[in-house]
Design a protein around this motif. Sequence first.
Motif, mmCIF file in Angstrom:
data_model
loop_
_atom_site.group_PDB
_atom_site.id
_atom_site.type_symbol
_atom_site.label_atom_id
_atom_site.label_comp_id
_atom_site.label_asym_id
_atom_site.label_seq_id
_atom_site.Cartn_x
_atom_site.Cartn_y
_atom_site.Cartn_z
ATOM 1 N N THR A 109 0.853 -1.183 0.000
ATOM 2 C CA THR A 109 0.000 0.000 0.000
ATOM 3 C C THR A 109 0.888 1.232 0.000
ATOM 4 O OG1 THR A 109 -1.663 -1.208 1.270
ATOM 5 C CG2 THR A 109 -1.885 1.182 1.183
ATOM 6 N N MET A 141 0.663 5.322 0.141
ATOM 7 C CA MET A 141 -0.217 6.460 0.408
ATOM 8 C C MET A 141 0.554 7.750 0.153
ATOM 9 S SD MET A 141 -1.992 5.111 3.874
ATOM 10 C CE MET A 141 -2.097 3.339 4.090
ATOM 11 N N TYR A 180 1.206 8.759 -8.470
ATOM 12 C CA TYR A 180 0.471 7.496 -8.453
ATOM 13 C C TYR A 180 0.447 6.843 -9.833
ATOM 14 C CZ TYR A 180 -3.481 10.392 -10.032
ATOM 15 O OH TYR A 180 -4.295 11.258 -10.715
ATOM 16 N N ARG A 184 -8.867 7.197 -4.560
ATOM 17 C CA ARG A 184 -8.791 8.607 -4.172
ATOM 18 C C ARG A 184 -9.570 8.800 -2.886
ATOM 19 N NH1 ARG A 184 -11.717 13.677 -6.613
ATOM 20 N NH2 ARG A 184 -10.163 15.291 -6.243
ATOM 21 N N GLY A 185 -8.910 9.325 -1.875
ATOM 22 C CA GLY A 185 -9.554 9.549 -0.594
ATOM 23 C C GLY A 185 -10.374 10.818 -0.580
ATOM 24 N N GLY A 219 -1.597 13.045 7.170
ATOM 25 C CA GLY A 219 -0.425 12.186 7.272
ATOM 26 C C GLY A 219 0.597 12.785 8.199
ATOM 27 N N PRO A 234 -5.821 12.645 -0.355
ATOM 28 C CA PRO A 234 -5.046 11.406 -0.206
ATOM 29 C C PRO A 234 -5.305 10.472 -1.387
ATOM 30 C CG PRO A 234 -6.455 11.803 1.719
ATOM 31 C CD PRO A 234 -6.822 12.811 0.681
ATOM 32 N N VAL A 258 -4.279 6.408 -2.612
ATOM 33 C CA VAL A 258 -3.721 5.131 -2.168
ATOM 34 C C VAL A 258 -3.553 4.237 -3.387
ATOM 35 C CG1 VAL A 258 -4.109 3.102 -0.712
ATOM 36 C CG2 VAL A 258 -4.893 5.347 0.054
ATOM 37 N N VAL A 287 -2.782 0.356 -4.266
ATOM 38 C CA VAL A 287 -2.741 -0.973 -3.660
ATOM 39 C C VAL A 287 -2.285 -1.971 -4.712
ATOM 40 C CG1 VAL A 287 -4.079 -2.779 -2.504
ATOM 41 C CG2 VAL A 287 -4.622 -0.371 -2.093
ATOM 42 N N GLY A 293 5.124 10.410 2.181
ATOM 43 C CA GLY A 293 3.998 9.504 2.151
ATOM 44 C C GLY A 293 4.240 8.324 3.058
ATOM 45 N N THR A 325 3.402 0.636 3.110
ATOM 46 C CA THR A 325 3.246 -0.478 4.047
ATOM 47 C C THR A 325 3.159 -1.802 3.303
ATOM 48 O OG1 THR A 325 0.823 -0.381 4.098
ATOM 49 C CG2 THR A 325 2.011 0.974 5.721
#
Length: 123
Positions: A11, A13, A26, A45-46, A51, A69, A71, A73, A95, A98
Amino acid sequence: MRLHGPALRLTVMVGESDRWHHKPLYTEVVHRAHRAGLAGATVLRGIEGFGASSRIHTTRLLSLSEDLPVVVVIVDTADRVRAFLPELEELVDEGLVTLEECEVVRYAGREPEQHVAPDEEHR
């Protein structure tokens, strides 16, 4: 590509306004993942978040943000995901990145569409 059982979820971010050579960061992550032959990548898209800077970014009308934000994945085998990490070292300055172990239960694409000639459609 076959993907089933134990896997690793990567992930990434970042902010929507983060750039890599004048294009969205991205987008570069997704294109490099594709070139690396990874199983797939999805960009989400958040609508709100914060952060390490502790600055809240939101889509709410009164405080519309241009840096929402984002993300990315990616899920694939642990070896393939770990081999991709050096690409992110080069790309992600700010950013969060994880890794989480996961299990792939189903991974299937669409069947290729067969082209039907217009004069054959009504036969």
